[in-house]
Structure formats: structure tokens, C-alpha cells
Scaffold this active site. Structure first.
Site, short mmCIF file in Angstrom:
data_model
loop_
_atom_site.label_atom_id
_atom_site.label_comp_id
_atom_site.label_asym_id
_atom_site.label_seq_id
_atom_site.Cartn_x
_atom_site.Cartn_y
_atom_site.Cartn_z
N THR A 34 -8.59 21.62 6.26
CA THR A 34 -8.66 20.17 6.10
C THR A 34 -8.27 19.82 4.67
O THR A 34 -8.21 20.70 3.80
CB THR A 34 -10.05 19.62 6.45
N GLY A 76 1.52 -0.99 15.38
CA GLY A 76 0.66 -0.55 14.30
C GLY A 76 -0.49 -1.50 14.07
O GLY A 76 -1.65 -1.08 13.89
N ARG A 94 -4.79 20.31 16.68
CA ARG A 94 -3.67 19.77 15.90
C ARG A 94 -3.25 20.87 14.93
O ARG A 94 -3.58 20.85 13.75
CB ARG A 94 -4.12 18.52 15.16
N HIS A 131 0.86 -1.18 0.00
CA HIS A 131 0.00 0.00 0.00
C HIS A 131 0.90 1.24 0.00
O HIS A 131 2.09 1.17 0.29
CB HIS A 131 -0.93 0.01 1.22
N LYS A 178 -7.46 5.45 -3.21
CA LYS A 178 -6.86 5.78 -1.92
C LYS A 178 -6.00 4.64 -1.40
O LYS A 178 -6.40 3.49 -1.42
CB LYS A 178 -7.97 6.11 -0.92
N HIS A 188 13.21 -2.29 5.16
CA HIS A 188 12.11 -1.35 5.32
C HIS A 188 12.33 -0.39 6.49
O HIS A 188 12.15 0.83 6.35
CB HIS A 188 10.82 -2.15 5.52
#
Length: 589
Positions: free
Chosen positions: A509, A160, A478, A11, A36, A106
Site C-alpha cells: 500500500t 465522474g 488489485r 486540483h 493532498k 483538457h
């Protein structure tokens, strides 16, 4: 010397291009394919966009650096590595001029992407994500020319994956970590969660011994957590996405457990490395609440997270490692601090004009000063403005290049903007704030994490009314720190809004709708604009206002633009839990 860096999936495939060690351009595959997260996709379109932006071909590239050790990954997944098939999937042939390929582990690529964009001479490094080839968490020590692994944790201990599985239990998908984090502020951390910080370590108490293959660890953790949650936590059933508030305290408990572990790992990192500064990478580094708590803990004097800490950024880390080795610059000192995220390919005035014309729309062509003044007036009047100008951001945060903007003074803007975007009504929105007024708005000094909107910080009581739509239920926001030296156009817009309203901030946003990537091109921007209730679109120095577009023309323009830009909706599967973690091994790719 040009180095091409890529992430190859499963992904967030992406590409970037370095010239003599300096980043030129970066592109995420999802922005081009319009799917996406770009599940299972080759980064070919992203590679082509980078080469086009630099006006070179593959034959000019010295090496392609991949942010995965693909042969090792194939081995641990139980599939033989087919080099020919992999390279055919990865890059076009280009007449036999394919550059040599370097495979970078990775987590080493993650670490390099953070360390060598931080500007730090030395730092502790924490990589926290779903998984690498065989590990999920890595602690390392970084210096100008070296990254030394101190300790790592295998994929059975994935923080994760833990958070993704918890999001699924609460009624979301495994990719909805941000939703679970936002929900956490509405609850109390009063439920027992099977993740525990230990001295210099963390564990999942009661979890079975890990199986042999890393590919099985996700499913094993999933089964263990689902059984545990079902037996021990109200409401004793998997969540319903239509009733998220039932799981608010569950979300708060999950978030608290993650933060406790991150704080313990940070203390361990400080003791083992002796470094006074910390860099974070991996998908878990996108957790703004945890980052804010870590910063306020004072364990480190400074913390840095790059704008692309998730898998889309490993191509950059791989390329930086390759460049240092090939060029002999390995001990030449730290790279410059990455001060902005505007590394996407740019858009030209000609492309904007062509897209407007092809969509059958009319626009006002103004000077930059007039565009800013008119846009500020629209914002002050309460209108929603889509803002598309200059080179696009990389990463998951909108930072004033591909943004939807609104007046932050009115709490009603939260419901309105979330409705337009198809987001849950309770999810928080963020303010973009002028640097000059930062201290009057927030209880912490400006710091690097806020340059990329990657930390939650407390809002001063006097400023909460100004930022009513941006203050979350827990009193934090944030924020995005906007420096004039970094994005003068966006800074000038906020300043114009301040002169009209007295508020040195706008609500910000990302410019996209539900289940779609952030817009990339003028065509994407127009398609999103005409299909939504956004009232104003700024494309460079062109202004499109819905009041000037009648409904039949708007519908026709939407169909035209959508045909050229939309490649499908997001895939809601679970890569890593499926039969193959290797996208080039999947049928149809």
C-alpha cells in the site's frame, strides 16, 4: 528541445519535462507542498523540482504546455482571462525568461497522455472524468500522428461527478471514489440508480435540462441525485461515515450502473473507430473494478491506462502534443509504451544520510543485498516495512518505490495496516506479485493494466490462502505485476520473501498516513515512520528499526521531521462547486 508540461488545477497540479520527445521527470505538487490533491495550488514547486532534476532553467525550455484551454475555461466560467495574472501565478519570472505558453484542451491532453504512452499504432480513446472546459466524456480515434474526436458529452452528463456525488451521499467526500468502489463489493446491486446505458449513449433519466454554464452543472446534478437518492433508496437519508455498511448495496448499485455505461461506451467505441485496442484516461479510469470488467468483456483485445490517468497527467499529454507539433515528429509513429511509473525526482545517498542525521536517528548502512535479505526477514516475521528507494512513482498507486509492505498470508494484516494508515477497516489492500508466478495466482493472463495496479482480477482458489490479506470479499485482488526488468530491487525483495515463505508476493500500500500525500523525500519518509506504528524503514541502503530507537528520540525526530515536511491537512472542499473553478482567481493564491 525541452518542453515543460503542467496541470494548473483546480486540483492535482503537476509538472513534467520532455527532452526531444522523451519524458525525463514528472512531479506532483501535492508531494512537495504536503497538501493532498494540492487544491488551488500553482504547480511552481513541481516545476522547480523538474528543472532541478534536469539541471536546467526556464530559459532552456522551448514552450510550456498547459493541460487546459485556460482562456476558454475562463470564458465558460464567466471570468475574463487575465494573461498576466495567470502567468504570474503559474511560473516564477526567472529574470524575464518565461517561455511561451500553449493551451491544450483538457480532454485532448488526457487523450494524448494515454495514446502516446500506450505504444499502440492506433486505438479507440475514451476520456471519462468530472469535467473539462465544456465536456465530461469524449470518444476519439487515435493514430500515430492524430487524435480525432468522434463524439463528446457535455458536463451535465459527467460520470465522474455522478460517482463523486454518490460517494458523498454514502457518507464520504467527493474525493472518496475509491472508498465507494471498495464498499461496493460488500453489497448487492439491487437499488435503482438514475444512470442508464442506452445504445451508443447514456442518460440520467429524469434529470432537468442543463443550465447554461458548465460551472452550474455539478450543483444541478448534485441536487437532482440527492433528491432522487433520498426518495428512492434505503436508508432514505444521507450516509453517516461511521456506518458505511448501511450503504453497501447502494455502492454496489452505483458501481454496477457505471460499469454498464462504460461497457456500452466501449462497444460504441469499437464500432465507430474500428480499432481493436482501447486507451482510457480521466479520473474514472482509476476505477479498478470497472477496468477489470471491461478487460474481461473481450470487447477489445488490449486495454491501456497510463499510471497518471487523472488530472495530474494532463501536463504530460499537453507536452507530448506540443513536442510533436514543434519538432515535426507528428507522423513519426507511436511513442514507446510507458512500462513503469518511476518518473519522480530521485533521492541521493547524501540526502538520506543528512535526513537521518538531522532527525537524530541511527541507521544500519548495508549493501543492497543485505538490505533486501534483512527486509525480507522482517516481512516474514510479520513486521510492517516502509520502503523508500529510487525515483518515486507518479500517480495514485504505490508500485514499490514509496510503499508500505507486509506479509500477505494473514488476514489480520488488513485490519492492522488499515489502522496504521487511518483507513477504514473494510478497505482492500493490494498484492505486488512476481511476473514469473502470475499465472499460478490469477485467472487472467498478465496485462498492461496490472503493471500500474489499475484493474481488479479474480484470484485462483489455490492462491487465495497465500494472498489472504489481499483478496477482497468478492474474490478479486488489485494486483501489481512486478517485472524484474522494470524494478529489479523490488523484484529481488519479493523473491527473497518467496524463498523464506513460499509466497511470491507482498502486501503493498502507499507510504502515507490518512489525509496525507505519498511521501516524496527522505524527510517525509522519516516523519511518517516516527509518527506511525510502522516498525521498519528502508531508505535506499539504510535500515531503521523501531526497536533501536527509544521513545524520547523518536518523538523528537518526529517533531523535527514534521516541521520540515508537513504543509497542512487535506482540504475537504468541493472545487468546481464553489464560487470559482479558476485557482488563479481565488484570493490568497
Amino acid at each position: 528541445m525541452y518542453i515543460l508540461g503542467v496541470n494548473t488545477g483546480p486540483h492535482d497540479s503537476s509538472a513534467c519535462l520532455l527532452k526531444d520527445g522523451e519524458l525525463l521527470v514528472m512531479a506532483e505538487q501535492e508531494r512537495l507542498s504536503r497538501r493532498k490533491r494540492a487544491f488551488g495550488e500553482s504547480p511552481r514547486k513541481a516545476v522547480a523540482a523538474c528543472l532541478r532534476a534536469a539541471d536546467i532553467s526556464l530559459s532552456d525550455v522551448a514552450e510550456t504546455a498547459v493541460g487546459w484551454d485556460v482562456p476558454l475555461l475562463s470564458e465558460v466560467e464567466g471570468a475574463p482571462f487575465d494573461a498576466a495574472r495567470f502567468h504570474e501565478w503559474l511560473l516564477p519570472d526567472d529574470g524575464g525568461n518565461r517561455p511561451p505558453t500553449r493551451f491544450v484542451p483538457h480532454h485532448m491532453a488526457h487523450a494524448a497522455s494515454a495514446l502516446w504512452t500506450s505504444g499502440f499504432e492506433d486505438a479507440a480513446i475514451l476520456v471519462l472524468d468530472g469535467r473539462g472546459e465544456c465536456r465530461s466524456t469524449t470518444l476519439a480515434r487515435g493514430s500515430a500522428g492524430k487524435i480525432e474526436v468522434v463524439r463528446d458529452w457535455d458536463t451535465s452528463l459527467s460520470l465522474g461527478n455522478f460517482y463523486s456525488i454518490a460517494a458523498q451521499w454514502a457518507g464520504f467526500t467527493m474525493w472518496d471514489a475509491g472508498k465507494l468502489m471498495g464498499l461496493a463489493s460488500y453489497g448487492r446491486p439491487d437499488q435503482v440508480i438514475p444512470l442508464m446505458a442506452a445504445e451508443d449513449d447514456y442518460t440520467f433519466p429524469g434529470a432537468p435540462a442543463p443550465r447554461r454554464r458548465p460551472a452550474q452543472h455539478y450543483l444541478q446534478l448534485h441536487d437532482f441525485l440527492y433528491e432522487y437518492f433520498g426518495k428512492n433508496n434505503y436508508p432514505y437519508a444521507e450516509g453517516d461515515r461511521n456506518e458505511p455498511m448501511a450503504h453497501a448495496s447502494f455502492a454496489a448499485s452505483v458501481q454496477a450502473a457505471l460499469e454498464d455505461v462504460m461497457l456500452e461506451l466501449a462497444r460504441f467505441a469499437r464500432r465507430r473507430t474500428g480499432a481493436d485496442r482501447l486507451v482510457l484516461a480521466g479520473g474514472v479510469a482509476l476505477n479498478c473494478a470497472a477496468n477489470g470488467r471491461l478487460l474481461r468483456s473481450g470487447i477489445f483485445s488490449d486495454i491501456y491506462v497510463p499510471p497518471v490517468p487523472h488530472d495530474a497527467g494532463v501536463g504530460l499529454g499537453a507536452a507530448l502534443l506540443a513536442d510533436r507539433e514543434l519538432s515535426g515528429r507528428g507522423d513519426a509513429g507511436p511513442a514507446h509504451r510507458m512500462r513503469h511509473a518511476y518518473w519522480g525526482p530521485g533521492i541521493t545517498a547524501e540526502e538520506i544520510a543528512s535526513s537521518i542525521r538531522d532527525a537524530g536517528l541511527s541507521a544500519l548502512h548495508l549493501s543492497t543485498e543485505d538490505v533486501i535479505a534483512r527486509t525480507a526477514a522482517h516481512l516474514a516475521a510479520g513486521r510492517l516495512v516502509a520502503w523508500c528507494a529510487g525515483r518515486g512513482e507518479v500517480g495514485q498507486r504505490a508500485l514499490g518505490a514509496r510503499s508500505i509492505l507486509c506479509d500477505p498470508r494473514h488476514r489480520s494484516a488488513v485490519a492492522r495496516l488499515n489502522s496504521v494508515k487511518g483507513r477504514e477497516i473494510w478497505r482492500p489492500l493490494a498484492p505486488s506479485v512476481m511476473e514469473e508466478y502470475w499465472s499460478a495466482m490469477f485467472e487472467t493472463a498478465p496485462f498492461a493494466l496490472c503493471e500500474f495496479m489499475l484493474a481488479a482480477v479474480p484470484v485462483r482458489g489455490a492462491a487465495q490462502r497465500m494472498l489472504a490479506a489481499a483478496v477482497h470479499v468478492d474474490g478479486t485482488a488489485r494486483p501489481h505485476l512486478v517485472r524484474r526488468s522494470v524494478n529489479e530491487r523490488f523484484w529481488s525483495l519479493i523473491d527473497a520473501f518467496r524463498r523464506l515463505t513460499g509466497v511470491p508476493a507482498v502486501l503493498n500500500t502507499s507510504f502515507n498516513l490518512a489525509d496525507e500525500p505519498v511521501v516524496f523525500s527522505p524527510d517525509d519518509a522519516i516523519a511518517t515512520f516516527v509518527r506511525s506504528d510502522i516498525e521498519v524503514l528502508v531508505l535506499g541502503d539504510c535500515l531503521l528499526e523501531k526497536a533501536c530507537v527509544d521513545e524520547p528520540v523518536r518523538d523528537q525526530a518526529g517533531r523535527r521531521a514534521a516541521r520540515g515536511t508537513r504543509g497542512g491537512r487535506a482540504v475537504r472542499g468541493a472545487p468546481g462547486a464553489s464560487s470559482s473553478f479558476l485557482p488563479w482567481e481565488a484570493a490568497g493564491n
